[in-house]
Write an enzyme that holds these catalytic residues in place. Structure first.
Site, PDB file in Angstrom:
ATOM      1  N   ASP A 125       0.848  -1.200   0.000  1.00  0.00           N
ATOM      2  CA  ASP A 125       0.000   0.000   0.000  1.00  0.00           C
ATOM      3  C   ASP A 125       0.883   1.249   0.000  1.00  0.00           C
ATOM      4  OD1 ASP A 125      -2.084  -1.721   0.475  1.00  0.00           O
ATOM      5  OD2 ASP A 125      -2.082  -1.356   2.636  1.00  0.00           O
TER       6      ASP A 125
HETATM    7  N1  URA Z   1      -1.106  -5.770   4.258  1.00  0.00           N
HETATM    8  C1  URA Z   1      -1.558  -4.500   4.230  1.00  0.00           C
HETATM    9  O1  URA Z   1      -2.547  -4.174   4.878  1.00  0.00           O
HETATM   10  N2  URA Z   1      -0.879  -3.609   3.497  1.00  0.00           N
HETATM   11  C2  URA Z   1       0.228  -3.911   2.785  1.00  0.00           C
HETATM   12  O2  URA Z   1       0.811  -3.056   2.132  1.00  0.00           O
HETATM   13  C3  URA Z   1       0.672  -5.244   2.819  1.00  0.00           C
HETATM   14  C4  URA Z   1      -0.014  -6.143   3.564  1.00  0.00           C
END
Ligand code: URA
Length: 237
Positions: free
Chosen positions: A102
């Site tokens: 993310d």
């Molecule tokens: N889980 C999440 O919530 N975000 C990420 O970037 C990776 C795993």
């Protein structure tokens, strides 16, 4: 090199899809239509997929980037936000991300120009543990940890058993190491939300045996042969 591997390494698609494209008459070698996926491609052969000449890169590069907050894991962002591609401009070969983090998540991101490797490692069936360090608001009780480990329901489906360990607890927040082998969208944030906790910071610290270690934010390093093999499940030659 087998035709399907050649096509996958060029970043066109997976090996399986390459076999389909070949069987469906979308592939030519040296101008001749080939429909048998078993064909080998030599150094001088010219391969076309859907009329476009393709070739794997001459040199494969595999790197680990410590992704900073705010960078998007994509090759191009429609909204003009900074992408991880900007952090790898100093590499001669054009590498692209394997899987995604993310925008708000920091830490270990693998990038490569080997399409076949990327397809294999990012495939949901390729079970490599990914470890995250999460800073979470409030208190993480033993019960919450137990739920995270057992599995919580996300979109009507239980998450697979996970490793979850409290690293430290202060009066306002907790730090938890969590290791999962699935890769659902925003999975770690959603797992904490499912036990009533909000993630404040999330960092990926390991993928399988590969560790982020002390690499500075925004910096990258090359993966070793042993690290690359470990991701493919090879025990070394
Ligand atoms: N889980 C999440 O919530 N975000 C990420 O970037 C990776 C795993």
């Amino acid at each position: 090199m087998r035709l399907n591997k050649y096509i996958a390494r060029a970043g066109v698609c997976s090996r399986r899809r390459a076999d389909e494209l070949t069987a469906n008459g979308n592939v030519k070698i040296n101008g001749n239509l080939v429909t048998s996926p078993g064909v080998d491609v030599g150094e001088r052969d010219i391969v076309e997929v859907n009329g476009r000449v393709i070739a794997p890169p001459k040199k494969f590069v595999y790197i680990l980037l410590n992704k900073p907050k705010g960078y998007i894991t994509t090759v191009r962002d429609d909204r003009g936000r900074p992408t991880v591609m900007e952090l790898t401009q100093d590499i001669d070969e054009r590498v692209f991300p394997v899987g995604r983090l993310d925008a708000d998540t920091t830490g270990l991101l693998i990038m490569t120009n080997d399409g076949d490797f990327a397809q294999t490692v990012a495939h949901p069936g390729h079970e490599v543990h990914k470890t995250y360090r999460a800073r979470v608001a409030g208190v993480i009780s033993k019960e919450k940890l137990a739920k995270l480990r057992r599995g919580v329901e996300l979109d009507g489906r239980l998450t697979a058993p996970a490793y979850a360990e409290l690293v430290r607890q202060s009066h306002s927040n907790a730090v938890v190491d969590i290791s999962i082998r699935e890769g659902r969208n925003r999975q770690v944030r959603k797992m904490f939300a499912a036990v009533g906790s909000k993630v404040i910071d999330l960092q990926r610290t390991a993928i399988g045996e590969i560790l982020l270690g002390g690499l500075k934010t925004g910096h990258w390093r090359k993966l070793s042969k042993a690290e690359i093999d470990s991701l493919l499940g090879n025990k070394g030659e």
